[in-house]
Design an enzyme around this catalytic site. Sequence first.
Site, PDB file in Angstrom:
ATOM      1  N   GLY A 175     -15.234   7.288 -12.006  1.00  0.00           N
ATOM      2  CA  GLY A 175     -16.634   6.747 -12.018  1.00  0.00           C
ATOM      3  C   GLY A 175     -17.499   7.587 -10.948  1.00  0.00           C
ATOM      4  O   GLY A 175     -18.780   6.871 -10.740  1.00  0.00           O
ATOM      5  N   SER A 215     -13.633  10.284 -14.596  1.00  0.00           N
ATOM      6  CA  SER A 215     -14.971  11.149 -14.803  1.00  0.00           C
ATOM      7  C   SER A 215     -14.792  12.144 -16.102  1.00  0.00           C
ATOM      8  O   SER A 215     -15.737  13.195 -16.310  1.00  0.00           O
ATOM      9  CB  SER A 215     -15.602  11.912 -13.877  1.00  0.00           C
ATOM     10  OG  SER A 215     -15.769  10.981 -12.779  1.00  0.00           O
ATOM     11  N   ASN A 222     -10.897   2.889 -21.346  1.00  0.00           N
ATOM     12  CA  ASN A 222     -10.772   1.733 -20.474  1.00  0.00           C
ATOM     13  C   ASN A 222     -12.132   1.249 -20.350  1.00  0.00           C
ATOM     14  O   ASN A 222     -12.930   1.796 -19.742  1.00  0.00           O
ATOM     15  CB  ASN A 222      -9.960   2.064 -19.315  1.00  0.00           C
ATOM     16  CG  ASN A 222     -10.077   0.913 -18.168  1.00  0.00           C
ATOM     17  OD1 ASN A 222     -10.201  -0.233 -18.769  1.00  0.00           O
ATOM     18  ND2 ASN A 222      -9.843   1.423 -16.798  1.00  0.00           N
ATOM     19  N   LYS A 268     -12.857  -1.551 -19.050  1.00  0.00           N
ATOM     20  CA  LYS A 268     -12.903  -2.103 -17.702  1.00  0.00           C
ATOM     21  C   LYS A 268     -13.557  -3.638 -17.908  1.00  0.00           C
ATOM     22  O   LYS A 268     -13.231  -4.281 -18.986  1.00  0.00           O
ATOM     23  CB  LYS A 268     -13.698  -1.471 -16.483  1.00  0.00           C
ATOM     24  CG  LYS A 268     -13.148  -0.191 -16.490  1.00  0.00           C
ATOM     25  CD  LYS A 268     -13.762   0.380 -15.167  1.00  0.00           C
ATOM     26  CE  LYS A 268     -13.159   1.957 -15.152  1.00  0.00           C
ATOM     27  NZ  LYS A 268     -13.376   2.713 -14.038  1.00  0.00           N
ATOM     28  N   GLY A 292     -12.979   6.208 -18.627  1.00  0.00           N
ATOM     29  CA  GLY A 292     -13.619   4.873 -18.573  1.00  0.00           C
ATOM     30  C   GLY A 292     -15.076   4.706 -19.283  1.00  0.00           C
ATOM     31  O   GLY A 292     -15.158   4.425 -20.161  1.00  0.00           O
ATOM     32  N   GLY A 293     -15.947   5.008 -18.153  1.00  0.00           N
ATOM     33  CA  GLY A 293     -17.350   4.975 -18.687  1.00  0.00           C
ATOM     34  C   GLY A 293     -17.685   5.742 -20.050  1.00  0.00           C
ATOM     35  O   GLY A 293     -18.392   5.181 -20.717  1.00  0.00           O
ATOM     36  N   GLU A 299      -4.980   9.581 -12.279  1.00  0.00           N
ATOM     37  CA  GLU A 299      -6.493   9.415 -11.919  1.00  0.00           C
ATOM     38  C   GLU A 299      -6.797   9.482 -10.587  1.00  0.00           C
ATOM     39  O   GLU A 299      -6.362   8.463  -9.703  1.00  0.00           O
ATOM     40  CB  GLU A 299      -6.804   7.984 -12.560  1.00  0.00           C
ATOM     41  CG  GLU A 299      -6.468   7.795 -14.163  1.00  0.00           C
ATOM     42  CD  GLU A 299      -7.320   6.857 -14.440  1.00  0.00           C
ATOM     43  OE1 GLU A 299      -8.120   6.776 -15.308  1.00  0.00           O
ATOM     44  OE2 GLU A 299      -7.119   5.460 -14.080  1.00  0.00           O
ATOM     45  N   HIS A 338      -3.697   0.369 -12.800  1.00  0.00           N
ATOM     46  CA  HIS A 338      -5.084   0.904 -12.334  1.00  0.00           C
ATOM     47  C   HIS A 338      -5.356   1.187 -10.790  1.00  0.00           C
ATOM     48  O   HIS A 338      -5.077  -0.194 -10.459  1.00  0.00           O
ATOM     49  CB  HIS A 338      -5.985   0.501 -13.266  1.00  0.00           C
ATOM     50  CG  HIS A 338      -7.237   1.433 -13.463  1.00  0.00           C
ATOM     51  ND1 HIS A 338      -8.348   1.216 -12.493  1.00  0.00           N
ATOM     52  CD2 HIS A 338      -7.514   2.086 -14.306  1.00  0.00           C
ATOM     53  CE1 HIS A 338      -9.177   2.146 -12.843  1.00  0.00           C
ATOM     54  NE2 HIS A 338      -8.892   2.642 -14.036  1.00  0.00           N
ATOM     55  N   GLU A 385      -8.208   0.264  -9.574  1.00  0.00           N
ATOM     56  CA  GLU A 385      -8.865  -1.036  -9.206  1.00  0.00           C
ATOM     57  C   GLU A 385      -7.979  -2.022  -8.966  1.00  0.00           C
ATOM     58  O   GLU A 385      -8.357  -3.045  -8.345  1.00  0.00           O
ATOM     59  CB  GLU A 385      -9.783  -1.145 -10.421  1.00  0.00           C
ATOM     60  CG  GLU A 385     -10.966  -0.277 -10.147  1.00  0.00           C
ATOM     61  CD  GLU A 385     -11.872   0.504 -11.492  1.00  0.00           C
ATOM     62  OE1 GLU A 385     -11.732  -0.409 -12.566  1.00  0.00           O
ATOM     63  OE2 GLU A 385     -12.232   1.495 -11.562  1.00  0.00           O
TER      64      GLU A 385
END
Length: 253
Positions: free
Chosen positions: A171, A209, A10, A12, A230-231, A165, A97, A99
Amino acid sequence: MWQQKWVLGNWKMNGRQYANQALLTELSQSANENPHVYSGIAVPAVYTAQALACAAGSALAIGVQDVSRFADDGAFTGEISAAMFADIGVAFALIGHSERRQYFQEDNAVLVQKLRHCQAAQLLPVLCVGETLDQREAGQAEAVVAAQLALLADLSWQHVAIAYEPVWAIGTGKIPTTAQIAQMHGFIYRQILSLCGEDVKIRVLYGGSVNATNAAEILAVDHVDGALVGGASLHADSFAAIIQAACAPLPKS
Ligand code: PEP
């Protein structure tokens, strides 16, 4: 694919055309080298056409991070429908999600519409669920996730893909223990089976993470069918290492 491990990224709200090209080329290569894993990237909507062109002919699936709650073409300025994404060859969409729940107040009433439009468009929805730290510390994690999953009862499903999640792990570098992950994934399986029937095919991904170092341990946990990343999906080496970790033999259960 419903027997395989999945590794979905993802991005983002990250990316620029030039950098995307190089990254997508490397990610496509990793996907091709590991055909037993279902690998994909959810890119910002503006880059879907670029991502599809770049990944064309490779094993990398291209997804999006949201779809409109409106199904039909019309006066919905700024919106992009599930049918439009399916029309250009997008494979999957993240729905709900944390967010989106946090910044756009998305609740079950909105999310059930989005899921319905994905189903109608044959765009695979990946429903994201998870509790906040306060909710976990108050002993409410399962109740919160059960409430988020409850909307599955409003639709008929042959296949269900969920990303668990925990909001406090996204994150932050904080990860639940493997026992906590196993407990929640087992709980999610049981909820899906009771809401959707015993014949439904299920994938439950863990997200929060996940990185090159911890992926193997997480992916070996019971009922963890893959990862939502994600990251680490913004770095070709890390994402490739996570796909590699997903190739490890499944633990005996
Ligand atoms: C995510 O946003 O879906 C996510 C899992 O992020 P990260 O891997 O950066 O925690």
